[in-house]
Motif scaffolding. Structure first.
Motif, short mmCIF file in Angstrom:
data_model
loop_
_atom_site.label_atom_id
_atom_site.label_comp_id
_atom_site.label_asym_id
_atom_site.label_seq_id
_atom_site.Cartn_x
_atom_site.Cartn_y
_atom_site.Cartn_z
N THR B 140 30.75 -17.62 1.88
CA THR B 140 29.85 -18.08 2.94
C THR B 140 28.79 -18.99 2.35
OG1 THR B 140 30.17 -15.90 3.91
CG2 THR B 140 28.43 -17.28 4.87
N GLU B 141 28.67 -20.17 2.92
CA GLU B 141 27.74 -21.12 2.31
C GLU B 141 26.33 -21.03 2.88
OE1 GLU B 141 29.36 -25.05 2.36
OE2 GLU B 141 30.57 -24.66 0.59
N ASP B 142 26.22 -20.65 4.15
CA ASP B 142 24.88 -20.64 4.74
C ASP B 142 24.38 -19.21 4.91
OD1 ASP B 142 26.73 -20.00 6.63
OD2 ASP B 142 26.23 -21.61 8.02
N GLY B 143 23.14 -19.09 5.34
CA GLY B 143 22.53 -17.78 5.49
C GLY B 143 22.43 -17.38 6.95
N TRP B 144 22.34 -16.08 7.20
CA TRP B 144 22.36 -15.59 8.58
C TRP B 144 21.15 -16.06 9.37
CZ3 TRP B 144 18.58 -12.62 10.83
CH2 TRP B 144 17.67 -11.97 9.98
N LEU B 145 20.01 -16.19 8.70
CA LEU B 145 18.81 -16.56 9.44
C LEU B 145 18.87 -18.02 9.89
CD1 LEU B 145 16.21 -15.29 10.42
CD2 LEU B 145 15.11 -15.90 8.26
N ASP B 383 24.67 -0.21 9.98
CA ASP B 383 24.84 -1.49 9.30
C ASP B 383 23.60 -2.34 9.55
OD1 ASP B 383 25.71 -4.30 8.86
OD2 ASP B 383 27.68 -3.38 8.56
N PHE B 384 23.09 -2.98 8.50
CA PHE B 384 21.86 -3.78 8.67
C PHE B 384 22.04 -4.88 9.72
CE2 PHE B 384 22.53 -7.92 6.39
CZ PHE B 384 23.81 -7.70 5.91
N ARG B 385 23.30 -5.32 9.91
CA ARG B 385 23.55 -6.37 10.89
C ARG B 385 23.35 -5.87 12.31
NH1 ARG B 385 29.25 -7.89 8.27
NH2 ARG B 385 29.18 -5.63 8.05
N ARG B 386 23.47 -4.55 12.48
CA ARG B 386 23.23 -3.97 13.80
C ARG B 386 21.75 -4.14 14.16
NH1 ARG B 386 27.44 -3.34 16.07
NH2 ARG B 386 28.38 -1.72 14.79
N VAL B 387 20.90 -3.87 13.19
CA VAL B 387 19.45 -3.97 13.41
C VAL B 387 19.04 -5.44 13.58
CG1 VAL B 387 17.19 -3.46 12.43
CG2 VAL B 387 19.11 -1.88 12.05
N LEU B 388 19.51 -6.28 12.65
CA LEU B 388 19.14 -7.69 12.73
C LEU B 388 19.73 -8.31 13.99
CD1 LEU B 388 19.71 -8.76 9.00
CD2 LEU B 388 17.56 -8.13 10.12
N GLU B 390 20.32 -6.99 16.85
CA GLU B 390 19.53 -6.64 18.03
C GLU B 390 18.25 -7.49 18.09
OE1 GLU B 390 18.94 -2.47 18.72
OE2 GLU B 390 17.52 -2.83 20.34
N ALA B 391 17.62 -7.66 16.94
CA ALA B 391 16.39 -8.48 16.90
C ALA B 391 16.71 -9.93 17.27
CB ALA B 391 15.75 -8.40 15.53
N VAL B 392 17.83 -10.43 16.76
CA VAL B 392 18.19 -11.82 17.03
C VAL B 392 18.56 -12.01 18.50
CG1 VAL B 392 19.97 -13.58 16.58
CG2 VAL B 392 18.92 -12.36 14.68
N ALA B 393 19.33 -11.10 19.04
CA ALA B 393 19.82 -11.28 20.42
C ALA B 393 18.76 -10.88 21.45
CB ALA B 393 21.09 -10.45 20.61
N ARG B 394 18.23 -9.67 21.31
CA ARG B 394 17.32 -9.17 22.34
C ARG B 394 15.94 -9.79 22.26
NH1 ARG B 394 18.94 -3.34 23.33
NH2 ARG B 394 20.73 -3.67 24.70
N HIS B 395 15.45 -9.97 21.05
CA HIS B 395 14.09 -10.51 20.93
C HIS B 395 14.09 -12.04 20.83
CE1 HIS B 395 10.03 -11.34 19.71
NE2 HIS B 395 10.45 -11.82 18.56
N TYR B 396 14.75 -12.54 19.82
CA TYR B 396 14.69 -13.99 19.57
C TYR B 396 15.47 -14.76 20.62
CZ TYR B 396 15.25 -18.46 17.17
OH TYR B 396 15.27 -19.79 16.88
N GLY B 397 16.50 -14.14 21.15
CA GLY B 397 17.19 -14.76 22.28
C GLY B 397 18.44 -15.53 21.94
N ASN B 398 18.96 -15.36 20.72
CA ASN B 398 20.24 -15.99 20.40
C ASN B 398 21.34 -14.94 20.56
OD1 ASN B 398 22.48 -17.22 19.38
ND2 ASN B 398 21.49 -17.97 17.50
N LYS B 399 22.14 -15.12 21.63
CA LYS B 399 23.14 -14.10 21.94
C LYS B 399 24.44 -14.29 21.17
CE LYS B 399 20.53 -12.91 25.63
NZ LYS B 399 19.42 -12.02 25.29
N ASP B 400 24.56 -15.40 20.49
CA ASP B 400 25.83 -15.71 19.83
C ASP B 400 25.93 -15.00 18.48
OD1 ASP B 400 28.20 -16.75 19.00
OD2 ASP B 400 27.43 -18.77 18.64
N LEU B 401 26.05 -13.71 18.52
CA LEU B 401 26.04 -12.94 17.27
C LEU B 401 27.32 -13.10 16.46
CD1 LEU B 401 24.17 -9.66 18.26
CD2 LEU B 401 23.29 -11.70 17.13
N ASP B 402 28.39 -13.55 17.12
CA ASP B 402 29.63 -13.78 16.36
C ASP B 402 29.44 -14.89 15.34
OD1 ASP B 402 30.86 -11.79 17.70
OD2 ASP B 402 31.94 -13.10 19.11
#
Lengths: 717, 420
Positions: B140-145, B383-388, B390-402
């Motif tokens: 993976t070349e890029d980061g999740w954030l 899984d840490f991705r579960r926590v992140l 939720e923060a990304v989708a529910r709070h920050y508003g990016n629903k495209d978690l795939d």
């Protein structure tokens, strides 16, 4: 003289563009130069210098053109073994470069040795200077121990030991008794007074003064200095004096600093430029992180004895020698990989009748601790590491607990298979991530390399094959059975990998990425891979195929690469011909740009692609570096306009100065926009420092140079 | 260009709101601009070196905990220097008292036994995986954030994004922010500029700016533009004038000073959406300490920095979520030298206005020998991705978690329900 007609051409070009930006006029100017047959050859020379070297120095383009570009390339491919006297003279004072790892550890003792002496297991050296270094460290160690015991004994410690470590200093702790605190404060005040005085002394007096100081004073001194002051204090030292003072404060940092500085000096001054480029390339390919434990002492020999001599030889030799190098064995943990069914696992570390050897092994097995200090603030390019190699590093005590740690790990560490090297060997060093291997292959290769270890890694020991750690039985790698054969299994696997088509392609792609473009043409990569396979991985031949290819010389390849920070700094030093008396500020500049030399923590090495290096912080750092270099604000790195003028009288008009520097620094290859912008600024008295009523004042060449070095054009090669 | 203008306009409008009575429509317009600009912010704090989650959020209800950590365990609540009880089973390390009020106000949630499912105990690999967001996949070349940064929508789509949308504190971008979306690496806001301190006149800066602005070099032009845009915005917003709010006492040290700058950027309204910062020094193999000692000192700095940040943010806290993570936990048993070795699951903190705090989330796997991962470490149940995610989708508003966490099934039904 030489550029009389070139200047005319440029002038014509500029005029044409200024007048109307008419394409026709540009074409005319271009065709005119092409007709002269010079621009073309000059461009080829420039391109070759940009790619095969760390950038042209004043006069280099002419020299290469005069010699013939192809002939120069051949010369770079087959560098004379003769000495490179100018470079050697600059490197000579950096004594560790020529030392064996063992010697280095003796002269610049690591914490383990200090502990051994403090505990009476070893004796002090007799040489007074060396003794001073040891004594300073022993005192620090003892103080640290007392502190720890105090902390453990009394519940009263609000001391921020961890915080101190993070900052690398030792502040006043709350549990200090008042007398101790007063004593410290006094030492600090004294050091502050001294530090002011130090700045006024001659370097000799300064060294003598620092040698006389108590350890407390030295520490306070180091703490009291801002980085700028550190640079200032150090700038006038000879390299020997720097080394001595640095070693008193932090011996490991002295070692690391020298090899980092040497990298910059070689890039800037070596005559064997392609060899240096390739050494950098292969070091990065077979990356080792200098701040991982004993790798601080191992990197010097790794680059000197493993990488450079093989940098244009056979890939196979590189692969074999890196596999056996203590630096790599330690970095990727293979030295402690043990077969689950090995003698070692079954019968324990201690061999009957040979307890000594067994105990040694056991100790060895348990030293792979990850010292706290190794966790940089960031793990990516360059952050957080103390700017080693510069000034006075913070006197952190990160390793002082290793003794206890070692004993403790002895009880806790489970020995077993470590897949780290096996995975990176295939993923990053040979086949590439999509090179057709599986997780099963990784495990099998890890089994193959069990027993490839290091004799006493913390005492500078060398490669050792330890049969008792080796996993018995046949292994299957990439569908091929490797018969039970001890150390020979590893050699077979390396042979296999070195000859693999995926490897040929992967290496060729990376080379083309370094020398041609971020996304090299597949046809070129294929031809290079063919050469790789035909010549048993002869790197020189693969390079030759590339340098002779039309893709290498295609117009779209010209200035297609964005310089990495190292390439940028080295090329700026070369272009301006500055005299580097102290390379530490250059190392610091690389730290700021996110590319500390040998400081890439993950095994991927630094990226060669533009996207990794084009970010706001890095760009600002480049511009600030350019201005500091031209403006003479970098201690120990002096810009002398004469090197660029090369005997010509200093230009009186700013236009002439600009033309001259564009020519010198970028072979005149500056865009009209950039040229115009600089020109406009030169007419602004606020910028040039020229008063309107003082038109006679000579243009500020350093400032113009800084602007050109910071321009978008100079960021490419 | 448009950015600067937009910011100025907005600042102007807000200034009116702040100063005096204003016509209602103007006030509405100003707030509408706020909402449209998408002000949800996510701050990620990485604890590098593998923090000892079991001594940070202490399972004082587990007798096995005390059996396995004879010299470094944190005493049960009610004793001297004991754990600060949270819910009768878990307690905070005593040096984290500054976070206790945030727990009581239900702004702070805890997820225990969380982390990366990858089994590696290598700091390098584990950090890499947690930053790429793809455990076990090195390519993976890029980061999740970076992938989490959402495409501007609505009115924002037409505008250039703020250069401060994604900020990392440091000399270069961390792995988590590597990728296609622009992100700014910023070591020190006071030195972010040409020729030293922001605000100091450097007559040469405009020259460089013009060079990059007019350059036809697409790569350098873009970043150069962003850079100078950032420098200029920083200069005009003058974040230095946003001194910490009353009661926001940042401790000395990199984290405190870093978060102080993050708060300045946010308060200067520079369009900050995601922030990455980190703090090292957690790798305590030796003399870790219990209620006092190395870990205790670091935790004091850690919690005071976060508490000060929260206080400093004031109203902005309502739209801010801060998540902490560390590459793996540490062994459940203390080792022979009063430290701990590399382990597996860990604890994560989630702080923010929309957080349903005051609760420890995640299934507790237990500390009996049979319950430990490989017989030695806290097992992983979240899984840490579960926590992140939720923060990304529910709070920050990016629903495209795939896209943010490829290869990880992260449907909202599986979220822990940390966020309201």
């Amino acid at each position: 003289m030489r550029s009389a007609s070139r200047k005319t051409t440029l002038l014509l070009l500029a005029l044409a563009l200024c007048a109307s930006a008419s394409l026709i006029a540009v074409d005319k100017a271009k065709s005119k130069s092409a007709a002269a047959g010079r621009m073309e050859e000059e461009k080829r020379a420039l391109h070759a210098l940009n790619r095969l070297s760390f950038g042209p120095r004043p006069g280099d383009v002419e020299k290469v053109r005069a010699m013939g570009v192809d002939k120069w390339i051949e010369q770079q491919l087959n560098p004379s073994k003769g000495d490179d006297a100018a470079l050697e003279a600059r490197l000579a004072p950096l004594r560790t470069l020529h030392m064996s790892t063992r010697e280095m550890m003796e002269e610049f003792p690591p914490p383990q040795v200090i502990r051994a002496i403090a505990e009476g297991r070893m004796s002090l050296p007799s040489d007074p200077q060396r003794r001073a270094i040891y004594e300073a460290q022993i005192e620090r160690y003892k103080r640290r121990r007392e502190q720890q015991q105090k902390e453990a004994a009394s519940g009263n410690n609000n001391a921020s030991a961890a915080g101190e470590d993070a900052k690398g200093g030792e502040g006043d702790r709350k549990d200090m008794d008042p007398a101790e605190r007063a004593q410290r404060r006094e030492a600090r005040m004294y050091a502050e007074l001294k530090s002011e005085g130090l700045l006024d002394m001659t370097p000799e007096q300064r060294t003598a003064e620092i040698m006389k100081m108590s350890n407390d004073e030295r520490r306070a001194l180091a703490r009291g200095f801002s980085p700028e002051e550190c640079e200032k204090v150090f700038s006038e030292f000879s390299p020997q004096q720097r080394e001595t003072v640095l070693a008193l404060i932090n011996p490991q940092a002295a070692v690391v600093g020298e090899v980092q500085q040497a990298k910059l000096l070689r890039a800037a001054y070596s005559d064997r430029q392609l060899e240096e480029v390739m050494t950098d390339f292969w070091f990065n390919h077979f990356n080792v992180f200098i701040n991982k434990g004993p790798d601080r002492y191992l990197v010097t020999a790794y680059e000197r004895d493993v990488i450079r001599p093989n940098s244009m030889g056979k890939f196979k030799d590189l692969l074999f020698s890196t596999a056996k190098s203590p630096a790599m064995l330690f970095y990727l943990d293979n030295w402690q990989s043990v077969g689950p069914n090995s003698e070692f696992t079954k019968n324990g570390p201690q061999r009957r009748g040979n307890q000594q050897a067994g105990a040694g092994r056991n100790r060895r097995m348990n030293q792979g601790g990850f010292g706290r200090g190794q966790m940089g603030r960031h793990r990516y390019p360059g952050m957080g590491q103390p700017p080693s190699g510069t000034g006075m590093p913070p006197a952190g005590g990160q390793q002082d607990q290793m003794g206890q740690q070692r004993r403790q790990q002895q009880q806790n560490r489970r020995s077993g298979l470590n897949e780290n090297y096996a995975r990176e060997l295939m993923e990053l060093q040979t086949l590439g991530v999509n090179g057709g291997y599986t997780q099963k292959d990784v495990t099998e290769v890890a089994r193959v390399f069990t027993g490839w270890t290091i004799k006493q890694p913390r005492q500078g020991g060398d490669f050792d094959y330890e049969g008792r750690m080796h996993e018995p039985g046949d292994k299957v790698v990439l569908g091929q059975t490797i018969h039970d054969g001890g150390e020979g299994e590893g050699r077979k696997v390396l042979e296999m990998l070195a000859r693999n088509l995926a490897t040929a392609k992967f290496i060729s792609t990376k080379l083309a990425q370094r020398f041609v473009s971020d996304a090299p043409p597949p046809a070129l990569v294929d031809r290079m891979a063919q050469t790789f396979l035909k010549t048993d991985g002869d790197i020189r031949e693969v390079l030759r195929t590339m340098f002779k290819s039309p893709e290498f010389w295609a117009p779209e390849a010209f200035r297609a690469k964005v310089k990495t920070p190292l390439e940028f700094v080295a090329s700026a030093v070369r272009a301006t011909g500055v005299d580097v008396q102290n390379a530490a500020p250059l190392v610091q500049a690389l730290n700021r740009m996110g590319m500390p030399p040998y400081g890439m923590q993950p095994p991927t090495g630094y990226s060669m692609k533009a996207e990794a290096w084009v970010n706001s912080n890095a760009l600002l750092s480049r511009m600030n570096f350019a201005l500091a270099l031209g403006g003479g604000r970098m201690p120990g790195v002096k810009f002398d306009p004469q090197t660029v003028l090369r005997g010509a009288p200093p230009p009186e008009k700013s236009d002439a100065a600009l033309a001259l520097l564009e020519d010198a620094l970028l072979s005149g290859d500056l865009s009209k926009q950039t040229h115009d912008i600089i020109k406009k600024q030169l007419d602004n008295p606020q910028v040039t420092g020229r008063l309107l009523d003082d038109p006679q004042r000579a243009p500020n060449l350093g400032m113009i140079a800084g602007l050109i070095l910071g321009s978008p054009e100079f960021q490419r090669r | 260009m448009s950015i600067t203008r937009r910011i100025f306009l907005k600042n102007g409008a807000l200034a009116i709101v702040a100063t005096t009575a204003v016509p209602g429509f103007l006030r509405r317009a100003a707030f509408a601009a706020e909402t449209a600009a998408g002000k949800k912010r996510l701050v990620v704090l990485f604890q590098r070196g593998a923090a000892d989650g079991l001594n940070i959020v202490v399972p004082h209800g587990e007798s096995a905990y005390y059996a396995m950590r004879p010299s470094i365990a944190i005493p049960r609540p009610g004793r001297n220097e004991s754990a600060l009880d949270l819910d009768g089973f878990f307690g905070l390390h005593p040096s984290m008292s500054s976070l206790k009020p945030l727990w009581e106000q239900e702004h702070l949630a805890i997820v225990h036994a969380a982390g990366s499912p990858d089994t590696t105990r290598s700091h390098f690999d584990a950090q890499d995986y947690m930053e790429s967001g793809t455990p076990g996949v090195k390519a993976t070349e890029d980061g999740w954030l970076n992938r989490a940064l959402k495409a501007p929508s609505g009115a924002d789509a037409a505008k250039a994004p703020s250069p401060f949308r994604a900020v990392a504190l440091g000399t270069s971008l961390p792995r988590a922010l590597a990728g296609t979306q622009p992100a700014v690496a910023l070591n020190n806001i006071n030195e972010f500029g040409i020729g030293g301190r922001v605000g100091a006149p450097a007559p040469i800066a405009p020259t460089f700016e013009a060079m990059y602005a007019q350059s036809v070099d697409t790569v350098l032009h873009g970043t150069g533009h962003e850079t100078f845009e950032a420098v200029r915005m920083l200069k005009s917003a003058d974040p230095a004038r946003y001194t910490p709010a009353r009661g926001a006492n940042y401790p000395n040290g990199q984290l405190g000073q870093g978060l102080r700058q993050v708060a300045q950027l946010m308060k200067a309204d520079l369009g900050v959406e995601v922030v990455f910062t980190d703090i090292g020094g957690w790798d305590n193999h030796v003399n870790e300490g219990g209620s006092q000692g190395q870990l205790s000192n670091l935790l004091r700095q850690f919690s005071q920095s976060i508490a000060a940040f929260w206080t400093d943010l004031g109203d902005l806290g309502a739209d801010t979520v801060l998540v902490t993570m560390s590459e793996f936990g540490r062994t459940a048993r203390e080792n022979g030298n009063r430290g701990t070795d590399h382990g597996h699951a860990n604890v994560m903190f989630v702080l923010g206005g929309p957080v349903k705090g005051g609760k420890v989330y995640g299934r507790w796997p237990g500390l009996d020998s049979s319950q430990l991962y490989e017989g030695r470490d806290l097992a992983l149940t979240t899984d840490f991705r579960r926590v992140l995610g939720e923060a990304v989708a529910r709070h920050y508003g990016n629903k495209d978690l795939d896209t943010v966490f490829p290869g990880f099934e992260n449907s909202p039904q599986k979220f822990l329900g940390l966020l309201g």
